[in-house]
Design a protein around this motif. Sequence first.
Motif, PDB file in Angstrom:
ATOM      1  N   ALA A  85       0.988  -1.223   0.058  1.00 43.20           N
ATOM      2  CA  ALA A  85      -0.101   0.047   0.049  1.00 43.20           C
ATOM      3  C   ALA A  85       0.890   1.199  -0.125  1.00 43.20           C
ATOM      4  O   ALA A  85       0.541   2.314  -0.743  1.00 43.20           O
ATOM      5  CB  ALA A  85      -0.843  -0.020   1.278  1.00 43.20           C
ATOM      6  N   ASN A 110      -8.822   6.063  -2.389  1.00 41.49           N
ATOM      7  CA  ASN A 110      -9.767   5.369  -3.360  1.00 41.49           C
ATOM      8  C   ASN A 110      -8.698   4.858  -4.393  1.00 41.49           C
ATOM      9  O   ASN A 110      -9.088   3.611  -4.632  1.00 41.49           O
ATOM     10  CB  ASN A 110     -10.912   6.109  -3.695  1.00 41.49           C
ATOM     11  N   LYS A 113      -6.632   2.042  -2.672  1.00 44.53           N
ATOM     12  CA  LYS A 113      -7.624   0.582  -2.535  1.00 44.53           C
ATOM     13  C   LYS A 113      -7.769   0.027  -3.768  1.00 44.53           C
ATOM     14  O   LYS A 113      -7.632  -1.218  -3.904  1.00 44.53           O
ATOM     15  CB  LYS A 113      -8.870   1.124  -2.094  1.00 44.53           C
TER      16      LYS A 113
END
Length: 139
Positions: A85, A110, A113
């Motif tokens: 991430a 967003n 993800k």
Amino acid sequence: MAVLDDMAERLEQIRKRENLSQEAFSQRLGISRGAYQHYSRGGREIPSSVLDALLREFGTDPYWMLRGNERGPSSAKEELLVENAARIVLMLLDAYKDQKIQWDEEKLINATKFAQFYLFDKRSIIAEGRDIINKFASS
């Protein structure tokens, strides 16, 4: 609530280690002093953009911010997910800069993800996903 309190304590540790006022520390993180105070009291979850700023500004390990020194049986997987991430966030920020795209925290979260799930679904390696990340940055 204990996790937020633990993260808040670690956030304060960093600020004090750096010998910075709340105002100076907040500015380095790119947040308001009020937001910092909420995070440092455990009143709000610390967003990924602040974890990224802690990494960039102070070299703080995001995994340590989230879990401290605790290691559990699934910690290797969790650490890999956090690392992936973080790499995606860095790639997105580079793509936003290169493409001169305005972004906000919600867009970054967003896109991170979506990219993480997309790359996981395709079983792609993060390093090979740069083109995909650039695509997500512009959408």
